[in-house]
Design an enzyme around this catalytic site. Structure first.
Site, PDB file in Angstrom:
ATOM      1  N   GLU A 120       0.815  -1.215   0.000  1.00 25.92           N
ATOM      2  CA  GLU A 120       0.000   0.000   0.000  1.00 25.92           C
ATOM      3  C   GLU A 120       0.850   1.267   0.000  1.00 25.92           C
ATOM      4  O   GLU A 120       0.504   2.251  -0.665  1.00 25.92           O
ATOM      5  CB  GLU A 120      -0.914  -0.008   1.237  1.00 25.92           C
ATOM      6  CG  GLU A 120      -1.923   1.105   1.258  1.00 25.92           C
ATOM      7  CD  GLU A 120      -2.888   0.966   2.434  1.00 25.92           C
ATOM      8  OE1 GLU A 120      -3.673   1.892   2.647  1.00 25.92           O
ATOM      9  OE2 GLU A 120      -2.847  -0.062   3.128  1.00 25.92           O
ATOM     10  N   ASP A 121       1.965   1.266   0.748  1.00 28.33           N
ATOM     11  CA  ASP A 121       2.721   2.493   0.962  1.00 28.33           C
ATOM     12  C   ASP A 121       4.077   2.531   0.268  1.00 28.33           C
ATOM     13  O   ASP A 121       4.752   3.566   0.309  1.00 28.33           O
ATOM     14  CB  ASP A 121       2.948   2.708   2.472  1.00 28.33           C
ATOM     15  CG  ASP A 121       1.636   2.863   3.233  1.00 28.33           C
ATOM     16  OD1 ASP A 121       0.645   3.255   2.592  1.00 28.33           O
ATOM     17  OD2 ASP A 121       1.602   2.590   4.443  1.00 28.33           O
TER      18      ASP A 121
END
Length: 787
Positions: free
Chosen positions: A79-80
């Site tokens: 996600e990051d």
């Protein structure tokens, strides 16, 4: 010298005597996560890697397998960070990649509101959990550490996250039997959602600690002596109820803390002689001792009638087993008692994590058939998400059906069915089988014929009376409790009354759009695009969905207007980007959906005020207040009707100009009113006018909507010596205007009390515009202090 970030995790793994290859696998995952998160920091300004390491520690304490702990370390990488799923699978295998993908939020899609995003994320999470139940362990561990470190968030964000935790994640932990995690999530949720009440209960519990310990000691010593005499090995633990439980009981019973007598609890854990791995769900060899100890407790202390519950013979939905009773303890104080074996206690604390089986090769096996049966409710959730198109309805349904208290009822053959509290025979019929529900004509509860809307109670024996020619009626939807029953009833009517629904839907849309507009739309290419946005391809399906109520008229009408606006903008040569071009920015304007738009800087509208859209070149649509002077310069064909979305998650800057008498403490009084309304202050500037003995205070606030702005404006206007409160453009800089007699730039001057009444004049429009629109409506009085 500070210890390495990962040291605590690997100390836990070593203490648990994990295999060397598992520890090496986890260390490799740590090094991968460390490299991926390098340079990233949390709100607390700590290195981001601390968060996944703490999540992994929580999972390790749950005795999770190596893949689950590694997924905890890697859960934010997709996600990051710039890491692809394929890369993760090549490094750590398919299981780890699937768990991490299951936890990863839907970040690449556009949603019309925060609620829709939350609901879709939860829908995705449930599907992922159904594929691999280890996903829920990582998700809950992630949420638990986020709650532990919520201090660094702003108050509004803390409240939002705490509310979501109490509504979704704590009940989800309960569903999977993770008792310890559920209690901590609930207490932390209460701490940030109701901080004052939390602090009060915490102090009350601390103040009563000495008396509580004395009472518990009296009961424990008496019990321990009798257990030793009967050669029963058991651990006796005294504890207060957790804070959320106390708070909930105070609210439910409308009592103060002092009026609650059953905040004491004692747990008797009988040492099991069976397998200490606690991974099997077979019959416990020491179950009989629980009943023996229960008889002993009731012989030593007077039991309170109606408080005995046997969760051993009838386990809860999450496999929880224990005997519950309440007795009259020393000084007449009621004490709750829980009696269970060590194995039952392990399952109560660790839930689904206690059921996970490990192979000698180190690979985690799927839960056995008994556990799979216990998780049948999870498959039901997956079925629901397929039935329901609207994500918010799905989330509301899950909250209602799964996270409420349950009643246990019996079929005439002795089968046990668990249903939400308030369920009726209709819910029971559809739980038995869809055909039984469709053909239901009546019901017997405990051999008595009862109406179909009767609420069932624990222990009821329910028999459904059926007929071959019977069918559902619409009024069943008024008293059916479970989604399963409601959905089956709706499906029956959809199937048997489709043509009626199509005609009804057409009439409803004609009333909203006009017959000619609707017929033109049904023949136009735009129909396909609108259907795609509604996840429906057939035009008749859209009409049927409106006629039946699956889609509201406003939902369809807004999508049609949105499409028409996009086409009109394109014809004028202006740019209207696709919804996916702004994936992370929430929309302020509901009717514009994903079209590029922004709030005009000239008038800075606030939700609740009347607004109008202006099509611009290259900057999408500018949203102005209807009383904005700049609208006079805009051609009529560039104007378009817009309205605010229902979303109120963002704060908007709004400036107020306060004219007041110059006295000591006036600025502090104003700040106190702002704080009392729980509004963030962005800026404050003061101008003094010594010749008039007045001051002008300009403040910029972050408000949710115009109602909040009106409320704080009214509060400020009621302060003694405040003359007038009005809106102003927050971008205009104030110039310091003081008389030559001003000393040292001081912005306040001591002033003797005046007998004159103040003038309260809240004027939202310092420069009146042609469009009449009072944005802040408060009472105005004629000035009595200045002519």
């Amino acid at each position: 010298m500070s210890q390495p970030i990962e040291q605590g995790l690997f100390e836990i793994l070593t203490r648990q005597q994990r295999r060397a290859e598992d520890i090496a696998f986890i260390r490799r995952a740590y090094e991968f996560a460390y490299k991926a998160h390098d340079g990233q920091y949390r709100k607390s300004e700590e290195p981001y890697i601390i968060h996944p390491v703490e999540v992994a520690c929580i999972l390790a304490e749950l005795n999770s397998d190596a893949q689950t702990i590694s997924a905890g370390l890697l859960h934010d990488v997709l996600e990051d960070c710039d890491v692809k799923p394929k890369e993760m699978e090549e490094a750590f295998g398919k299981d780890v990649r699937q768990i991490v993908e299951g936890v990863t939020k839907l970040g690449k899609f556009s949603f019309s509101s925060k609620e829709e995003r939350q609901a879709e994320n939860f829908r995705k999470l449930i599907v992922a959990i159904a594929e691999d139940v280890r996903v829920v362990l990582v998700k809950l561990a992630d949420r638990l550490h986020n709650m532990r470190t919520l201090d660094h968030m702003v108050a509004r964000k803390q409240a939002d996250i705490a509310k979501e935790t109490l509504e979704i994640y704590a009940p989800l932990a309960n569903r999977f039997g993770l008792g310890q995690m559920k209690w901590e999530l609930e207490d932390l949720g209460l701490k940030y959602l109701h901080p004052e009440e939390y602090a009060e209960i915490l102090q009350l519990v601390a103040d009563s600690r000495s008396e509580r310990e004395y009472l518990i000691t009296q009961v424990v010593e008496k019990l321990r002596g009798e257990l030793v005499a009967r050669k029963i090995e058991a651990e006796i633990v005294g504890r207060p109820k957790h804070l959320f439980g106390i708070w909930k009981k105070m609210k439910r019973q409308e009592k103060t803390f002092e009026e609650l007598y059953d905040v004491l609890a004692i747990r008797i854990i009988i040492e099991s002689n069976g397998d200490k791995n606690f991974c099997e769900l077979n019959a416990d060899p020491d179950t009989q001792k629980c009943y023996e100890v229960m008889g002993l407790v009731h012989a030593l202390f007077r039991p309170i009638p109606g408080r005995f519950k046997d969760y051993i013979a009838m386990p809860k939905f999450n496999s929880y087993q224990s005997l519950h009773t309440a007795i009259v303890g020393p000084k007449g104080r009621p004490v709750e008692m829980q009696i269970r074996t060590r194995k039952m206690h392990h399952i109560a604390e660790y839930g689904i994590a206690a059921h996970w089986k490990y192979k000698e090769a180190g690979d985690a096996a799927q839960a056995d058939t008994d556990v799979d049966r216990k998780l049948s409710w999870l498959r039901q959730l997956v079925d629901w998400q397929q039935d329901l198109v609207d994500a918010q309805e799905y989330l509301d349904t899950v909250k209602m059906d799964l996270f409420e208290d349950e009643v246990f009822v019996f079929s005439p053959r002795g089968d046990v069915f668990d249903l939400p509290t308030g369920s009726t025979p209709i819910d029971f019929a559809y739980r038995v089988h869809t055909d039984v529900g469709h053909r239901c004509v009546g019901a017997r509860i405990n051999d008595r014929i009862v109406p179909l809307n009767t609420n069932m109670k624990n222990g009821d024996i329910v028999e459904i009376i059926t007929s071959k020619n019977a069918h559902p009626t619409m009024d069943w939807l008024n008293f059916a409790k479970t989604h399963q029953a409601k959905n089956r009833i709706r499906q029956w009517f959809k199937k048997h009354h489709r043509e009626e629904h199509i005609q009804q839907g057409k009439q409803m849309l004609e009333a909203e759009l006009g017959r000619s507009n609707l017929e033109e739309f049904l023949k136009s290419p735009a129909l396909k695009e609108v259907g795609r946005k509604l996840n429906i391809s057939d035009p008749n399906d859209i009409l049927a969905a409106v006629g039946y109520g699956d889609l509201s008229v406003s939902q369809v009408a807004n999508k049609i207007r949105e499409q028409e606006q996009a086409e009109a903008i394109a014809k004028k040569g202006y740019v209207a980007p696709t919804p996916t071009s702004q994936p992370s920015k929430p929309s302020h304007i509901g009717s514009l959906g994903g079209l590029m738009h922004h709030l005009a800087k000239c008038c800075q509208p606030v939700p609740g005020e009347d607004i109008l859209g202006v099509v611009t070149r290259g900057s999408g649509i500018a949203v102005h207040r209807t009383d904005c002077n700049n609208l006079l310069k805009v051609d009529a064909d560039r104007r378009m009707a817009v309205d605010w979305s229902q979303e109120r998650s963002s704060a908007y800057p709004a400036a107020l100009q306060v004219e007041c008498l110059d006295r000591v403490g006036i600025a502090g009084d104003i700040l106190k009113k702002v704080s009392d309304n729980k509004i963030n202050l962005r800026d404050l500037r003061v101008e003094t006018h010594r010749d008039k003995k007045t001051a002008t205070i300009n403040i910029i606030l972050d408000v949710i909507d115009v109602d909040q702005l009106t409320k704080v404006s009214q509060s400020i206007s009621q302060i003694s010596d405040v003359l007038r409160v009005q809106r102003r453009d927050h971008r205009k800089k104030t110039t310091q205007k003081t008389t030559p007699s001003s000393s040292g730039g001081s912005n306040v001057t001591p002033l003797k009390p005046t007998g004159k009444k103040k003038n309260v004049n809240i004027n939202p429009n310092p420069t009146p515009a042609p469009v009449k629109n009072a944005t802040l409506r408060t009472s105005k009085k004629r000035s009595q202090t200045a002519e």
